[in-house]
Scaffold this motif. Structure first.
Motif, PDB file in Angstrom:
ATOM      1  N   PRO A  52      -6.231  -5.238  -0.596  1.00 12.44           N
ATOM      2  CA  PRO A  52      -7.285  -5.463   0.402  1.00 12.44           C
ATOM      3  C   PRO A  52      -7.282  -4.479   1.559  1.00 12.44           C
ATOM      4  O   PRO A  52      -8.335  -3.939   1.918  1.00 12.44           O
ATOM      5  CB  PRO A  52      -7.003  -6.892   0.881  1.00 12.44           C
ATOM      6  CG  PRO A  52      -6.367  -7.559  -0.289  1.00 12.44           C
ATOM      7  CD  PRO A  52      -5.533  -6.501  -0.940  1.00 12.44           C
ATOM      8  N   GLY A  53      -6.122  -4.225   2.141  1.00 10.59           N
ATOM      9  CA  GLY A  53      -6.072  -3.303   3.277  1.00 10.59           C
ATOM     10  C   GLY A  53      -6.498  -1.905   2.897  1.00 10.59           C
ATOM     11  O   GLY A  53      -7.222  -1.228   3.639  1.00 10.59           O
ATOM     12  N   GLU A  54      -6.064  -1.453   1.719  1.00  8.64           N
ATOM     13  CA  GLU A  54      -6.436  -0.120   1.246  1.00  8.64           C
ATOM     14  C   GLU A  54      -7.924  -0.059   0.939  1.00  8.64           C
ATOM     15  O   GLU A  54      -8.592   0.940   1.237  1.00  8.64           O
ATOM     16  CB  GLU A  54      -5.618   0.233   0.004  1.00  8.64           C
ATOM     17  CG  GLU A  54      -5.867   1.635  -0.532  1.00  8.64           C
ATOM     18  CD  GLU A  54      -5.036   1.937  -1.763  1.00  8.64           C
ATOM     19  OE1 GLU A  54      -5.511   2.717  -2.608  1.00  8.64           O
ATOM     20  OE2 GLU A  54      -3.924   1.384  -1.888  1.00  8.64           O
ATOM     21  N   LEU A  55      -8.466  -1.129   0.356  1.00  9.03           N
ATOM     22  CA  LEU A  55      -9.887  -1.152   0.034  1.00  9.03           C
ATOM     23  C   LEU A  55     -10.735  -1.023   1.300  1.00  9.03           C
ATOM     24  O   LEU A  55     -11.696  -0.239   1.341  1.00  9.03           O
ATOM     25  CB  LEU A  55     -10.227  -2.433  -0.724  1.00  9.03           C
ATOM     26  CG  LEU A  55     -11.651  -2.513  -1.298  1.00  9.03           C
ATOM     27  CD1 LEU A  55     -11.644  -3.279  -2.616  1.00  9.03           C
ATOM     28  CD2 LEU A  55     -12.608  -3.200  -0.325  1.00  9.03           C
ATOM     29  N   VAL A  56     -10.371  -1.773   2.328  1.00  2.62           N
ATOM     30  CA  VAL A  56     -11.110  -1.703   3.596  1.00  2.62           C
ATOM     31  C   VAL A  56     -11.025  -0.301   4.186  1.00  2.62           C
ATOM     32  O   VAL A  56     -12.029   0.257   4.656  1.00  2.62           O
ATOM     33  CB  VAL A  56     -10.563  -2.755   4.591  1.00  2.62           C
ATOM     34  CG1 VAL A  56     -11.082  -2.490   5.993  1.00  2.62           C
ATOM     35  CG2 VAL A  56     -10.950  -4.155   4.141  1.00  2.62           C
ATOM     36  N   ASP A  57      -9.842   0.289   4.164  1.00  5.50           N
ATOM     37  CA  ASP A  57      -9.676   1.644   4.699  1.00  5.50           C
ATOM     38  C   ASP A  57     -10.529   2.640   3.934  1.00  5.50           C
ATOM     39  O   ASP A  57     -11.145   3.536   4.521  1.00  5.50           O
ATOM     40  CB  ASP A  57      -8.213   2.069   4.637  1.00  5.50           C
ATOM     41  CG  ASP A  57      -7.354   1.390   5.689  1.00  5.50           C
ATOM     42  OD1 ASP A  57      -7.927   0.865   6.677  1.00  5.50           O
ATOM     43  OD2 ASP A  57      -6.123   1.361   5.532  1.00  5.50           O
ATOM     44  N   LEU A  58     -10.592   2.494   2.605  1.00  9.24           N
ATOM     45  CA  LEU A  58     -11.369   3.429   1.796  1.00  9.24           C
ATOM     46  C   LEU A  58     -12.868   3.230   1.994  1.00  9.24           C
ATOM     47  O   LEU A  58     -13.638   4.191   1.907  1.00  9.24           O
ATOM     48  CB  LEU A  58     -10.985   3.283   0.323  1.00  9.24           C
ATOM     49  CG  LEU A  58      -9.581   3.797  -0.017  1.00  9.24           C
ATOM     50  CD1 LEU A  58      -9.201   3.443  -1.445  1.00  9.24           C
ATOM     51  CD2 LEU A  58      -9.483   5.303   0.186  1.00  9.24           C
ATOM     52  N   VAL A  59     -13.299   2.014   2.264  1.00  6.88           N
ATOM     53  CA  VAL A  59     -14.712   1.791   2.612  1.00  6.88           C
ATOM     54  C   VAL A  59     -15.042   2.531   3.902  1.00  6.88           C
ATOM     55  O   VAL A  59     -16.099   3.167   4.023  1.00  6.88           O
ATOM     56  CB  VAL A  59     -15.010   0.286   2.756  1.00  6.88           C
ATOM     57  CG1 VAL A  59     -16.374   0.066   3.417  1.00  6.88           C
ATOM     58  CG2 VAL A  59     -14.985  -0.397   1.391  1.00  6.88           C
ATOM     59  N   GLY A 114     -18.561   9.637   4.934  1.00  2.00           N
ATOM     60  CA  GLY A 114     -19.103  10.671   4.064  1.00  2.00           C
ATOM     61  C   GLY A 114     -18.090  11.373   3.192  1.00  2.00           C
ATOM     62  O   GLY A 114     -18.383  12.413   2.596  1.00  2.00           O
ATOM     63  N   HIS A 115     -16.878  10.817   3.087  1.00  2.00           N
ATOM     64  CA  HIS A 115     -15.836  11.450   2.291  1.00  2.00           C
ATOM     65  C   HIS A 115     -15.730  10.811   0.907  1.00  2.00           C
ATOM     66  O   HIS A 115     -16.060   9.633   0.725  1.00  2.00           O
ATOM     67  CB  HIS A 115     -14.482  11.349   2.987  1.00  2.00           C
ATOM     68  CG  HIS A 115     -14.470  11.973   4.352  1.00  2.00           C
ATOM     69  ND1 HIS A 115     -15.020  13.208   4.618  1.00  2.00           N
ATOM     70  CD2 HIS A 115     -13.971  11.528   5.539  1.00  2.00           C
ATOM     71  CE1 HIS A 115     -14.863  13.499   5.897  1.00  2.00           C
ATOM     72  NE2 HIS A 115     -14.232  12.488   6.477  1.00  2.00           N
ATOM     73  N   THR A 116     -15.231  11.589  -0.046  1.00  6.51           N
ATOM     74  CA  THR A 116     -14.978  11.072  -1.381  1.00  6.51           C
ATOM     75  C   THR A 116     -13.854  10.049  -1.350  1.00  6.51           C
ATOM     76  O   THR A 116     -12.866  10.238  -0.649  1.00  6.51           O
ATOM     77  CB  THR A 116     -14.566  12.234  -2.315  1.00  6.51           C
ATOM     78  OG1 THR A 116     -15.609  13.202  -2.349  1.00  6.51           O
ATOM     79  CG2 THR A 116     -14.290  11.726  -3.723  1.00  6.51           C
ATOM     80  N   VAL A 117     -14.000   8.955  -2.085  1.00  2.00           N
ATOM     81  CA  VAL A 117     -12.921   7.973  -2.170  1.00  2.00           C
ATOM     82  C   VAL A 117     -12.548   7.749  -3.631  1.00  2.00           C
ATOM     83  O   VAL A 117     -13.385   7.433  -4.467  1.00  2.00           O
ATOM     84  CB  VAL A 117     -13.296   6.628  -1.499  1.00  2.00           C
ATOM     85  CG1 VAL A 117     -13.411   6.792  -0.003  1.00  2.00           C
ATOM     86  CG2 VAL A 117     -14.576   6.034  -2.053  1.00  2.00           C
ATOM     87  N   THR A 149     -14.680 -11.952   1.219  1.00  2.00           N
ATOM     88  CA  THR A 149     -13.615 -12.356   2.138  1.00  2.00           C
ATOM     89  C   THR A 149     -12.895 -11.141   2.715  1.00  2.00           C
ATOM     90  O   THR A 149     -12.623 -11.072   3.920  1.00  2.00           O
ATOM     91  CB  THR A 149     -12.603 -13.261   1.418  1.00  2.00           C
ATOM     92  OG1 THR A 149     -13.272 -14.439   0.959  1.00  2.00           O
ATOM     93  CG2 THR A 149     -11.478 -13.671   2.351  1.00  2.00           C
ATOM     94  N   ILE A 150     -12.609 -10.165   1.852  1.00  2.00           N
ATOM     95  CA  ILE A 150     -11.902  -8.956   2.298  1.00  2.00           C
ATOM     96  C   ILE A 150     -12.744  -8.181   3.299  1.00  2.00           C
ATOM     97  O   ILE A 150     -12.262  -7.765   4.364  1.00  2.00           O
ATOM     98  CB  ILE A 150     -11.552  -8.065   1.087  1.00  2.00           C
ATOM     99  CG1 ILE A 150     -10.498  -8.751   0.208  1.00  2.00           C
ATOM    100  CG2 ILE A 150     -11.052  -6.698   1.551  1.00  2.00           C
ATOM    101  CD1 ILE A 150     -10.248  -8.052  -1.105  1.00  2.00           C
ATOM    102  N   VAL A 151     -14.013  -7.975   2.973  1.00  2.00           N
ATOM    103  CA  VAL A 151     -14.896  -7.192   3.846  1.00  2.00           C
ATOM    104  C   VAL A 151     -15.121  -7.899   5.175  1.00  2.00           C
ATOM    105  O   VAL A 151     -15.025  -7.294   6.251  1.00  2.00           O
ATOM    106  CB  VAL A 151     -16.237  -6.908   3.136  1.00  2.00           C
ATOM    107  CG1 VAL A 151     -17.249  -6.309   4.119  1.00  2.00           C
ATOM    108  CG2 VAL A 151     -16.023  -5.960   1.956  1.00  2.00           C
TER     109      VAL A 151
END
Length: 218
Positions: free
Chosen positions: A113-120, A126-129, A24-26
């Motif tokens: 959720p918003g932070e997860l999407v941004d980190l994806v 190509g950056h470390t998360v 749902t988040i993605v």
């Protein structure tokens, strides 16, 4: 990944409720899509082979083939997707092993959720998360942190002073452009330093190098 294309994500977790939530988040993000879901590591590896996603969100603790083995299997592919491991625990000792196996980052499942999407999105570039709660607790998860630091510092002995500065910046999660700004270098020069650091340390990616920097206390 083709510029402008949607980021294709595979979700791997043995808990159906977690899979539904992450899906749902993605799917709510206009630039992301779920390419498929899997309930264990073996199924995940087969799904990656078939769908060729950009990102895999990988649970660590699963019956059968766990996330650690699946991460190593997927990252051993000739052109592997980015793997970001997911865990319920912010001090999970398996995380360090997953990063060593080639995972490109680490997020706790409680990431908003918003932070997860941004980190994806960040991972897709190509950056470390590392989620903030994960970054603070990562090294404390190891029962042998003192030995880890000693061994890490020994590995850094071959680096020049400038290479150490670049490695420290990688440990802070900076991109090449950000490192260039910090050290007053051209981005091309930084790229050369990063490549040299990877070669000297035997690191496959920025996550492994960044973890080593943190272990060494840079």
């Amino acid at each position: 990944m083709t510029p402008g294309a949607r980021i294709r994500v595979v979700i791997v977790d043995d808990e159906p409720m977690v899979v539904r939530l992450l899906t749902t988040i993605v799917e709510a993000a206009p630039d992301l899509e779920v390419a498929g879901t899997a309930a264990d590591g073996a199924e995940a590896a087969a799904l990656v082979e078939r769908e060729r996603p950009d990102i895999v969100l990988m649970d660590l603790r699963m019956p059968g083939v766990d996330g650690l083995a699946a991460t190593a299997r997927i990252r051993a592919r000739p052109d592997p997707p980015i793997v970001v491991v997911l865990t319920t625990f912010d001090a999970d000792g398996l995380v360090i092993e997953a990063l060593r196996a080639g995972a490109d980052g680490y997020l706790v499942k409680s990431t908003p959720p918003g932070e997860l999407v941004d980190l994806v999105r960040v991972a897709a570039r190509g950056h470390t998360v590392l989620s903030p709660v994960a970054k603070d607790g990562l090294l404390s998860a190891s029962a042998a942190v003192r030995d880890e630091r000693r061994r890490a510092r020994a590995r850094l002995s071959e680096l020049t002073g400038r290479e150490r500065e670049v490695l420290a910046a990688i440990g802070d999660g900076l991109s090449n452009a950000q490192i260039a700004a910090r050290l007053y270098l051209s981005e091309a020069t930084v790229k050369g330093y990063v490549s040299g650091v990877f070669d000297k340390l035997g690191c496959a990616n920025r996550t492994q190098a960044g973890l080593l920097a943190k272990q060494a206390g840079l």
